[in-house]
Design a protein around this motif. Structure first.
Motif, mmCIF file in Angstrom:
data_model
loop_
_atom_site.group_PDB
_atom_site.id
_atom_site.type_symbol
_atom_site.label_atom_id
_atom_site.label_comp_id
_atom_site.label_asym_id
_atom_site.label_seq_id
_atom_site.Cartn_x
_atom_site.Cartn_y
_atom_site.Cartn_z
ATOM 1 N N THR A 20 -8.767 4.940 -1.343
ATOM 2 C CA THR A 20 -8.511 5.917 -0.284
ATOM 3 C C THR A 20 -7.237 5.522 0.478
ATOM 4 O O THR A 20 -6.684 4.437 0.283
ATOM 5 N N PHE A 21 -6.795 6.418 1.379
ATOM 6 C CA PHE A 21 -5.670 6.063 2.251
ATOM 7 C C PHE A 21 -5.964 4.734 2.967
ATOM 8 O O PHE A 21 -5.108 3.851 3.062
ATOM 9 N N LYS B 213 -1.452 -0.925 -4.376
ATOM 10 C CA LYS B 213 -2.623 -0.023 -4.333
ATOM 11 C C LYS B 213 -2.160 1.327 -3.797
ATOM 12 O O LYS B 213 -1.605 1.417 -2.699
ATOM 13 N N VAL B 214 -2.379 2.368 -4.589
ATOM 14 C CA VAL B 214 -2.031 3.708 -4.130
ATOM 15 C C VAL B 214 -3.274 4.338 -3.507
ATOM 16 O O VAL B 214 -4.397 4.139 -3.991
ATOM 17 N N GLY B 215 -3.050 5.091 -2.424
ATOM 18 C CA GLY B 215 -4.178 5.698 -1.728
ATOM 19 C C GLY B 215 -4.039 7.200 -1.631
ATOM 20 O O GLY B 215 -2.945 7.726 -1.401
ATOM 21 N N GLY C 42 0.832 -1.200 0.000
ATOM 22 C CA GLY C 42 0.000 0.000 0.000
ATOM 23 C C GLY C 42 0.866 1.248 0.000
ATOM 24 O O GLY C 42 1.858 1.321 0.718
ATOM 25 N N ILE C 43 0.488 2.195 -0.833
ATOM 26 C CA ILE C 43 1.242 3.457 -0.917
ATOM 27 C C ILE C 43 0.314 4.575 -0.452
ATOM 28 O O ILE C 43 -0.691 4.875 -1.108
ATOM 29 N N ILE C 44 0.674 5.171 0.684
ATOM 30 C CA ILE C 44 -0.128 6.272 1.238
ATOM 31 C C ILE C 44 0.418 7.556 0.641
ATOM 32 O O ILE C 44 1.501 8.003 1.020
ATOM 33 N N GLY C 45 -0.315 8.143 -0.289
ATOM 34 C CA GLY C 45 0.140 9.382 -0.914
ATOM 35 C C GLY C 45 0.395 9.184 -2.398
ATOM 36 O O GLY C 45 1.094 8.248 -2.794
#
Lengths: 216, 216
Positions: free
Chosen positions: A53-54, A27-29, A4-7
């Motif tokens: 989403t994040f 998955k980018v958020g 997961g990529i936050i941002g």
């Protein structure tokens, strides 16, 4: 691995794109699903790329990256939700730059504390590893573009989390001997406080494609 | 050249000894004349070595070095007196480390200000050049002991003062291409903020005999 990529700024999309290239599911958020850059990332990167989403990104990831701007990181991670971050590696590449302070920006937190520590305190069950925050994002995922070897710092409280992070760094092209483990997460005070000199070297040399090598 | 050394700790004596070796006349200054380390320096270094108070050293020097501990620098320079510092190069190698904060020490001033700037503000007619504060003193005066080239930063408001400083650095053994001029004295925020990572590299590698090289 599911990551997961936050941002979804330049840093997030650069890391996400490299991870898909390496065969991971990513998955980018962003604050909201359907973010323009996130949608473009999915369109360009095939079946292993997704967005949301994040919280969607963090729930998806077995390992998560915090790629948000430092001043917004805690809020973004709150939106990602502790339950989606707990007991997982959280690789924090952010810097608490004060974007309102002109060029070169100063730091919002410095020297006697760090954003890495603040994140670890607020999400005590996340396995925070601070790394990659001392270089330009193009170099994070392509370290071999420089003329010789150079150094990347890593710190965090969990040895297992640092071991997982090191594997990913090596997939990016970093060599074992280039990765310097400074110890626990309080050492983020060191790597974040490096930003003021990084920014001034950048302004003097007019390129972000540089790093430092420790010479003995 | 006549050179005044403000401070008779390891850094001051190391620099003073090298300058005498290079043929300069050097007066080291301490809070009081007759300081034990200052007297030993004079005994060991012959006719070109002398000692006295901070003010004696500064009055003697055509160029002066601030080699005091950062937390005491402003007080020491006040004792050296502005009239003895004015219109002369003042090479500031100090760091505002908080010696009461444990290991690694934090900084007393950081990120949005610097000791270099504070010195320049309090002594506006002194030609302050910040340099050499990013390395161990043994390396300051013997840079060729490392296995390859490495980088030393310099900043200050006077180009002429930086030119004089560069000549001295080259006498110490630094090569032209190793000396990176970052610009005016506000860039001391960068080089002083580097100390938190320097200290952590030192604690991890267990040697002070290292420096960074900028790799492109």
């Amino acid at each position: 691995m599911r990551i997961g990529i936050i941002g979804t700024g330049n840093v997030g999309i650069t890391i996400a794109t490299k991870l898909v290239e390496l065969g991971h599911q990513v998955k980018v958020g962003s604050r909201n699903s359907g973010n323009e850059k996130a949608v473009a990332f999915v369109a360009e990167n095939g079946a292993n790329a997704s967005e949301g989403t994040f919280a969607d990104a963090a729930a998806f990831g077995e390992v998560n990256f915090n790629c948000t701007k430092g001043g917004a990181s805690l809020e973004a991670l709150r939106m990602a939700q502790a339950k989606n971050l707990n007991n997982k590696v959280l690789i924090d590449v952010s810097n608490p730059l004060d974007s309102a302070s002109g060029m070169p920006p100063s730091l919002l937190i410095s020297n006697t504390n760090s954003l890495g520590e603040e994140i670890q305190k607020e999400f005590p069950a996340a396995l925070v590893v601070k790394t990659l925050n001392t270089i330009w994002c193009g170099l994070m995922v392509n370290p071999r573009q420089l003329s010789e070897s150079h150094t990347i710092f890593m710190c965090g409280n969990s040895d297992e989390a640092k071991s997982t992070t090191k594997k990913i760094l090596k997939e990016f092209g970093w060599m074992d001997e280039e990765i310097l483990d400074l110890g626990d997460i309080t050492n983020a005070r060191g790597t974040e406080s490096y930003l003021p000199i990084w920014l001034r070297i950048y302004l003097t040399t007019k390129t972000g494609a540089f790093n430092i090598k420790i010479v003995q």
